[in-house]
Design an enzyme around this catalytic site. Structure first.
Site, PDB file in Angstrom:
ATOM      1  N   GLY B  19       0.803  -1.298  -0.052  1.00 18.37           N
ATOM      2  CA  GLY B  19      -0.033  -0.014  -0.067  1.00 18.37           C
ATOM      3  C   GLY B  19       0.798   1.190   0.023  1.00 18.37           C
ATOM      4  O   GLY B  19       2.237   1.247  -0.166  1.00 18.37           O
ATOM      5  N   ASP B  23      -0.409   4.105   4.950  1.00 17.83           N
ATOM      6  CA  ASP B  23      -1.672   3.401   4.881  1.00 17.83           C
ATOM      7  C   ASP B  23      -1.777   2.480   6.230  1.00 17.83           C
ATOM      8  O   ASP B  23      -2.626   1.896   6.276  1.00 17.83           O
ATOM      9  CB  ASP B  23      -1.708   2.432   3.628  1.00 17.83           C
ATOM     10  CG  ASP B  23      -2.113   3.264   2.305  1.00 17.83           C
ATOM     11  OD1 ASP B  23      -2.436   4.524   2.760  1.00 17.83           O
ATOM     12  OD2 ASP B  23      -2.054   2.690   1.400  1.00 17.83           O
ATOM     13  N   SER B  26       2.535  -1.468   8.358  1.00 20.73           N
ATOM     14  CA  SER B  26       3.355  -1.926   9.734  1.00 20.73           C
ATOM     15  C   SER B  26       2.503  -2.097  10.832  1.00 20.73           C
ATOM     16  O   SER B  26       2.624  -3.086  11.719  1.00 20.73           O
ATOM     17  CB  SER B  26       4.665  -0.925   9.826  1.00 20.73           C
ATOM     18  OG  SER B  26       5.387  -1.086   8.980  1.00 20.73           O
ATOM     19  N   SER B 457      38.267  10.769 -27.316  1.00 21.67           N
ATOM     20  CA  SER B 457      38.260  11.488 -28.410  1.00 21.67           C
ATOM     21  C   SER B 457      39.594  12.538 -28.671  1.00 21.67           C
ATOM     22  O   SER B 457      39.880  12.919 -27.395  1.00 21.67           O
ATOM     23  CB  SER B 457      37.192  12.527 -28.632  1.00 21.67           C
ATOM     24  OG  SER B 457      37.069  13.118 -29.646  1.00 21.67           O
ATOM     25  N   GLY B 458      40.338  12.268 -29.559  1.00 18.90           N
ATOM     26  CA  GLY B 458      41.586  13.179 -29.717  1.00 18.90           C
ATOM     27  C   GLY B 458      42.637  12.391 -28.925  1.00 18.90           C
ATOM     28  O   GLY B 458      43.756  13.165 -28.926  1.00 18.90           O
ATOM     29  N   SER B 462      43.067   6.860 -33.988  1.00 19.73           N
ATOM     30  CA  SER B 462      42.995   7.048 -35.531  1.00 19.73           C
ATOM     31  C   SER B 462      44.363   7.014 -36.172  1.00 19.73           C
ATOM     32  O   SER B 462      44.567   6.471 -37.027  1.00 19.73           O
ATOM     33  CB  SER B 462      41.702   7.843 -36.338  1.00 19.73           C
ATOM     34  OG  SER B 462      40.580   7.634 -35.626  1.00 19.73           O
ATOM     35  N   SER B 529      34.776   3.785 -27.826  1.00 18.53           N
ATOM     36  CA  SER B 529      34.251   2.545 -26.938  1.00 18.53           C
ATOM     37  C   SER B 529      34.414   2.697 -25.316  1.00 18.53           C
ATOM     38  O   SER B 529      35.091   2.139 -24.916  1.00 18.53           O
ATOM     39  CB  SER B 529      34.618   1.113 -27.531  1.00 18.53           C
ATOM     40  OG  SER B 529      35.932   1.377 -27.542  1.00 18.53           O
TER      41      SER B 529
END
Lengths: 312, 620
Positions: B19, B23, B26, B457-458, B462, B529
């Site tokens: 609930g 509510d 317990s 990157s950089g 590559s 990646s």
């Protein structure tokens, strides 16, 4: 053919469906750990819960042997009866029993009387346990804790994850769905496993009786020398515990619902001399078994604190 | 009720309470424990003390404090984890999972529901049916709970008004009727006062139904686990000596007897059950729930994780299937990312190949989604690395459920319920090729490998990869360079830079590399990646020694200083979202075969280092 570790059939009783269900559930958990971990260990505290857990382990692997060792963390303050019981049990179940004591703590003179229950428990139980787990490189450790014992234990997983250094973070436990226990851990992490999670104290006694599992005689009532201390009945198991001024040792019919270090384990007045008597007394009982554990009464959240530190 | 009865030969009911916050879950469980006399005097003393400190009930004992176990919860007055409680009546034993109402803890509710036969859904009579009520009902239904008690609590605060109760029940039924429960039993009650919990209320003469405990004692939830086909996941091969070979496990469903013909689901091998061994002696039969050890009449190759079943009623065996997945981790589910699945006693690597739809658990509507985040439920296609045995979850909760585990943290991140096998997996078979891999290698005169360049990157990936390929080509080695930017102009033109698209990008590059390697080429890939999981996924496509990870290790400050394409400047201005190193993480390789520290080597020396590594491995 039945297993050699079982008591003769004449001493045993058939298990109720309820106990059979609990037994199967626990056996499944115990097998899962043996299959999935490299180096598991079963913590053996010599008490009634440990007795049941060991018995279940023996059943789980029958006709094979229990494929992992037992570990007893000896604080050097256990009742003499407990140590005698421990040594006969290891032989009975044909299990590799290892005993570990925090020698550094012994050297530092840590003891439950002068150091107090909290420091003694921290050094001789919690620290000792962590040292032993690290020493042997255990990656999973069975404990006999039950969810009905104490509020913070009601929320414990069956497979309880501990990060490196044995840290229990209640907010970072793995969800446990169905009976698909996640047994994967990285190096340095460990799992504590509680195969008796769903048993109650009464279940433990009924199973112990049905299976005729040997127990430490201290669970059964007889006249024993006790002193009144802080509202508790403490048994002087040896002369390391001096009497305080005004304290008088007297013979009382007592027994223990929970066993630990003797100066920290309170006796209850009882005339229950047999398992049948204990079960009858249990059914009428209005106090929890941990009432007799002096280490719990400091604050109501003390069990949770101890668990975060690595206590079982 | 009398809590002091023996628990012998009573049936067990596992239920959960759920609930919204406040509510009174317990409180309700505290009431059940209190009224069944399972509260011990010392526990009562502790909560009487705590009631004064944290309690919300003034002078009265706050029963919720009995069950809110963790200190943090007692201070905040909320339940943050599943608690299991036990009580017993003369007729039944009960295990109650008390599960939290907070939205972010939906996973805990699912945990409680996974082992329950019945759910008590609490509704605060003052608030009526809430979004959470619907959400919890749906989760109960998804996890296969068949029986619902609608406990309309705090009815005392609404003057025990039947109209309020009737309105809430009617409101609930418009939703609950769609969920295929076997029974929905509404009960008006007050957990705090005890009305209609164990004791019939003096204030609600208009209510003629059972009290909560009467209903829990009587409701028939007899699971038909025993009447289903026999299923036995092997947990442990018991081989104490050469004369005994047993298969230990718990009967998941059905019944088994000596003489039964069984099959190993995955391999199809068959045999006959010889004995059912237990420490208490051999059994004439074992039923669902029994932990036993089976021996077979024949020597059959069986390992942990195998599922034994009758030859006449076998489970599905497939490597692709559709399932509902409930996601339970902060980090989102990414299609294509490998996870570990635990089903029965086996762990199998698995990927979500398609997220068909996400389910709005408030409306049950379906809508498209690319990921699942914490507490979301989706319907997915999954692909396992090898075939698994299962039944549909609707047919068998034991053999149709699985969990998903993160491969790095080992956290449990998802829960799944299988719907059906994808027939595609049964109908697509590999075509054998007439030219073998070895023949291709012989023709090219060198081994094929992948050099997987990864780095920021950089970083110079590559540049170095190009120098390596030039040299390979000059030495007569057939090669191909797959470059991140180039691939994104063609094959992966449809992908962006979100986490899920990055995963798919790498998956495709991995598969293309694999084809080139099968063709006998040395493949060089140059992709940022950034995630370990995807690099590992790519690695797992190849045989040992075929995949060489080249970590181009350039400090981010150097990359920013170089910034050959002006991208870091843009990212720092906030013009590029999800830029690795700036707004998206780069997870460094832990065990790369080749590490190039560009701070110490120029590009030519780095290329030379890679070529030396290839020579050392006998590739060239």
């Amino acid at each position: 053919m039945t297993a050699a570790f079982l008591a003769p059939a004449s001493e045993r009783q058939p298990l109720s469906d309820h106990l059979k269900r609990l037994q199967s559930e626990s056996i499944e958990i115990i097998r899962e750990v043996a299959a999935a971990f490299d180096n598991p260990v079963m913590l053996y505290s010599i008490g009634k819960d440990s007795g049941v857990m060991l018995h279940l382990a023996a059943k789980a692997f029958y006709p094979g042997k229990i494929p992992f060792p037992l570990l007893h963390v000896d604080t050097t303050w256990k009742f003499a009866d407990m140590i005698r019981h421990r040594d006969t049990i290891a032989a009975k179940y044909g299990v590799d029993l290892r005993i570990y004591t925090n020698e550094d703590g012994v050297k530092r003179g840590i003891n439950p009387i002068a150091s107090g229950s909290s420091l003694h428990t921290q050094v001789m139980k919690t620290e000792a346990l962590k040292q032993a787990l690290d020493l042997y490189g255990f990656d999973a450790a069975f404990g006999g804790a039950r969810r009905d014992e104490e509020k913070s234990r009601a929320k414990e997983r069956i497979f309880s994850f501990r990060s490196e250094g044995h840290v229990w973070d209640p907010r970072n436990q793995r969800p446990e769905l169905w009976r698909l226990y996640n047994t994967r851990i990285n190096k340095g992490e460990t799992i504590r496993v509680f195969p008796l999670s769903n048993w109650t104290e009464l279940d433990i006694w009924e199973y112990t009786r049905a299976e005729a599992i040997p127990i430490v005689p201290l669970y059964l009532a007889k006249p024993r020398p006790v002193v009144h201390r802080d509202g508790m009945l403490i048994m002087r198991d040896d002369d390391r515990m001096p009497l305080k001024p005004g304290e008088v040792e007297e013979q009382r019919w007592v027994r223990f619902r929970s066993l630990g270090c003797y100066p920290l384990s309170a006796a209850v007045e009882s005339e229950a001399e047999t398992l049948d008597d204990i079960i009858a007394e249990m059914r009428a009982s209005r106090t929890s078994e941990r009432q007799g554990r002096l280490i719990d009464v400091d604050e109501s959240a003390s069990m949770e604190k101890k668990k975060k530190e690595g206590y079982f | 009720m009398d809590g002091s009865q023996a628990s012998e030969d009573k049936t067990l009911l596992r239920f959960l309470t759920c609930g919204s916050v406040d509510d009174g879950k317990s409180t309700l469980i505290g009431r059940l424990l209190y009224d069944s006399k399972l509260i011990y005097e010392d526990q009562l003393a502790a909560i009487t003390r705590d009631s004064a400190k944290y309690g919300t009930t003034g002078e009265d004992i706050d029963l919720a404090l009995l069950v809110d176990g963790l200190e943090a919860e007692r201070q905040q007055g909320i339940t943050i984890d599943v608690a299991y409680r036990f009580f017993t009546t003369p007729r039944r034993s009960f295990i109650v999972a008390d599960t939290p109402g907070h939205e972010q803890y939906t996973r805990n509710m699912a945990t409680g529901a996974s082992s329950a036969d019945l759910a008590v859904i609490l509704i605060d009579a003052r608030k009526g049916v809430l979004i959470q009520t619907k959400r919890h009902s749906y989760i109960c239904s998804l996890l296969g709970i068949r029986h619902i008690v609608l406990a309309v609590n705090k009815i005392d605060l609404m003057g025990f008004d039947p109209a309020v109760y009737e309105r809430i029940v009617a409101d609930y039924m418009t939703f609950g009727d769609k969920l295929n429960f076997a029974s929905i039993t509404p009960i008006p009650l007050s957990a705090k006062m005890g009305d209609n919990v164990t004791r019939r209320s003096d204030h609600m003469g208009w209510y003629k139904g059972p009290t909560l405990v009467e209903h829990l004692e009587e409701v028939d939830v007899e699971t038909d686990a025993v009447s289903k086909p026999f299923r036995f996941p092997v947990q442990w091969v018991n081989r104490p000596n050469l004369d005994f070979r047993g298969f230990s496990g718990t009967v998941a469903s059905g019944i088994v007897k000596p003489g039964d013909k069984i099959a190993v689901a995955a391999s199809g091998k068959t045999s006959t059950v010889a004995r059912i061994v237990t420490a208490d002696g051999d059994l004439a039969e074992a039923r669902a729930g029994d932990a036993v050890t089976l021996t077979l009449a024949d020597e059959v190759d069986i390992a942990r994780g195998d599922v034994l079943a009758p030859t006449t009623a076998r489970p599905d065996v497939a490597d692709q299937f559709a399932a509902h997945v409930l996601w339970m981790a902060e980090e989102a589910l990414l299609p294509g990312r490998p996870y570990l699945m635990k089903i029965g006693a086996s762990y199998v690597p698995v990927k979500v190949t398609a997220l068909k739809h996400k389910i709005d658990i408030d409306t049950l509507d379906h809508f498209a989604a690319k990921t699942l985040t914490l507490n979301e439920i989706g319907f997915c296609n999954l692909s396992a690395s090898n075939p698994v045995a299962f039944d549909a979850y609707d047919d068998n909760r034991e053999t149709g459920a699985f969990i998903l585990i993160d491969r790095y943290t080992n956290a449990t991140v998802g829960a799944g319920m299988i719907s059906f096998a994808l027939r595609r997996s049964a109908n697509i078979h590999r075509q054998d090729l007439l030219v073998s891999r070895a023949e291709r290698e012989e023709l090219s005169g060198h081994k094929p490998v992948v050099l997987w360049f990864t780095g920021l990157s950089g970083s110079g990936k590559s540049t170095i990869a190009n120098l390596v390929e030039r040299e390979l080509h000059d030495r007569g080695i057939r090669s191909f360079l797959l470059d991140g930017d180039n691939v994104r102009h063609g094959l992966n033109r449809d992908l962006g830079f979100t986490d899920e698209d990055r995963v798919e990008n790498i998956r495709r590059v991995g598969e293309v590399s694999k084809l080139f390697v099968e063709a006998g080429l040395v493949v060089l890939t140059s992709f940022i990646s950034p995630f370990r999981a995807e690099r590992r996924m790519a690695r797992e496509l190849f045989a040992d020694g075929e995949f060489l990870e080249v970590f181009v290790d350039t400090p981010i400050e150097d990359c920013i200083a170089r910034d050959p394409k002006g991208l870091y400047a843009k990212a720092q201005r906030g013009e590029i979202a999800n830029f690795t190193g700036i707004t998206s993480p780069y997870e460094e390789p832990e065990n790369a075969e080749i590490v190039i520290k560009t701070a110490e080597l120029d590009a030519a020396a780095a290329a030379e280092r890679v070529l030396e590594a290839l020579q050392a491995r006998g590739v060239i």
